[in-house]
Write an enzyme that holds these catalytic residues in place. Structure first.
Site, PDB file in Angstrom:
ATOM      1  N   ALA A  41     -32.239  18.342  10.070  1.00  0.00           N
ATOM      2  CA  ALA A  41     -33.290  18.047  11.041  1.00  0.00           C
ATOM      3  C   ALA A  41     -33.268  19.065  12.182  1.00  0.00           C
ATOM      4  CB  ALA A  41     -33.123  16.634  11.593  1.00  0.00           C
ATOM      5  N   GLY A  59     -30.101  16.503   7.101  1.00  0.00           N
ATOM      6  CA  GLY A  59     -31.354  16.077   6.491  1.00  0.00           C
ATOM      7  C   GLY A  59     -31.732  16.889   5.274  1.00  0.00           C
ATOM      8  N   GLU A  80     -29.859  15.238   2.557  1.00  0.00           N
ATOM      9  CA  GLU A  80     -30.499  13.947   2.280  1.00  0.00           C
ATOM     10  C   GLU A  80     -31.780  14.121   1.479  1.00  0.00           C
ATOM     11  OE1 GLU A  80     -29.473  11.036   5.944  1.00  0.00           O
ATOM     12  OE2 GLU A  80     -30.182  13.019   6.528  1.00  0.00           O
ATOM     13  N   GLU A 106     -23.805  15.231  10.736  1.00  0.00           N
ATOM     14  CA  GLU A 106     -24.393  14.413  11.800  1.00  0.00           C
ATOM     15  C   GLU A 106     -23.349  13.729  12.670  1.00  0.00           C
ATOM     16  OE1 GLU A 106     -27.427  14.134   8.337  1.00  0.00           O
ATOM     17  OE2 GLU A 106     -25.245  14.200   8.571  1.00  0.00           O
TER      18      GLU A 106
END
Length: 261
Positions: free
Chosen positions: A63, A112, A115, A135
């Site tokens: 992200a 992300g 993910e 994270e």
């Protein structure tokens, strides 16, 4: 243009196009990817998607921290509404997509980005790639579905190690623990994904979608519920002309000619 789209015969290659930011997932990029997925779902001539990143450094570094930091600072509710809900909607869309999405992992897949790869139907990685869940070092758990999908892929203890330490693993280790399907030389990454897409596209489109739905929907339910899902998807496929053609071709000892409709 944050998502590049390239037609490759029956398939489409989607490229995350923020190489200067290691293809970080900004709000705008996520929204554009969702729009592309919607449009391609409606195109019956597209059989498989390949998702990759621009350049050879990153599939996606995760992200866009600079982009979501103001929302985290504002309040947990604001962060959830703009950041978490958007990211989870994207990975759920990828995971539940009715056409196979093959991740061509061309560089680091962190946070992300990892993910997103986890949500794809299949994944092939270049030899130099690493995967990580960093994270925890930002003070929060993976928010785009990583705490849920990763244990389902590789088991609770391996997932906990990645999530709690933030340490990266190699492509070979990712292959060994079942996080990805294959490791190939970087120059062969996209061709390998397209070869896999061609193998899939040789089969009935109806059966491919039914298989994807049975696997994805049945993964998180009891075996009895999963068998009911499998039976329902079988009935959908069995009602198609492809099922009749496939069984007839087997009996007649010839290659099936599916309508792909």
């Amino acid at each position: 243009m944050l998502i590049e789209t390239e037609r490759r015969g029956q398939h489409v290659v989607l490229t995350l196009n923020r190489p200067e930011k290691l293809n970080a997932l900004s709000y705008e990029l996520i929204d554009e990817l969702m729009d592309r997925l919607d449009a391609l779902e409606r195109d019956d001539t597209v059989r498989c998607l390949v998702l990759t990143g621009q350049g050879n450094r990153a599939f996606s570094a995760g992200a866009d921290i600079a982009g979501f930091a103001p929302d985290v600072a504002a309040s947990p509710e604001t962060a959830w509404r703009h950041f978490v809900a958007r990211g989870q909607a994207m990975t759920r869309r990828v995971e539940n997509y009715p056409k196979p999405i093959i991740a061509a992992v061309n560089g680091i897949a962190f946070g992300g980005g990892c993910e997103t790869m986890e949500a794809c139907s299949l994944a092939i990685a270049a030899e130099h790639v690493t995967f990580a869940k960093p994270e925890i070092r930002l003070g929060f758990p993976p928010p785009f579905g990583g705490t849920q999908r990763l244990p389902r892929h590789i088991g609770r203890k391996r997932a906990n190690e990645m999530i709690l330490t933030g340490q990266a693993i190699s492509a070979e280790e990712a292959l060994l623990i079942g996080l990805i399907n294959h490791v190939v030389p970087a120059d062969d990454l996209l061709p390998a994904c397209l070869r896999m897409a061609d193998l899939i596209a040789a089969n009935s489109a109806v059966a491919v979608t039914a298989s994807l739905r049975a696997v994805t929907r049945g993964l998180n339910v009891s075996i009895d519920e999963g068998l009911a899902i499998e039976a329902a998807q079988f009935m959908i496929a069995a009602a198609s002309p492809d099922a009749k053609e496939g069984t007839a071709a087997f009996v007649e000892k010839r290659q099936p000619v599916f309508c792909h409709c």
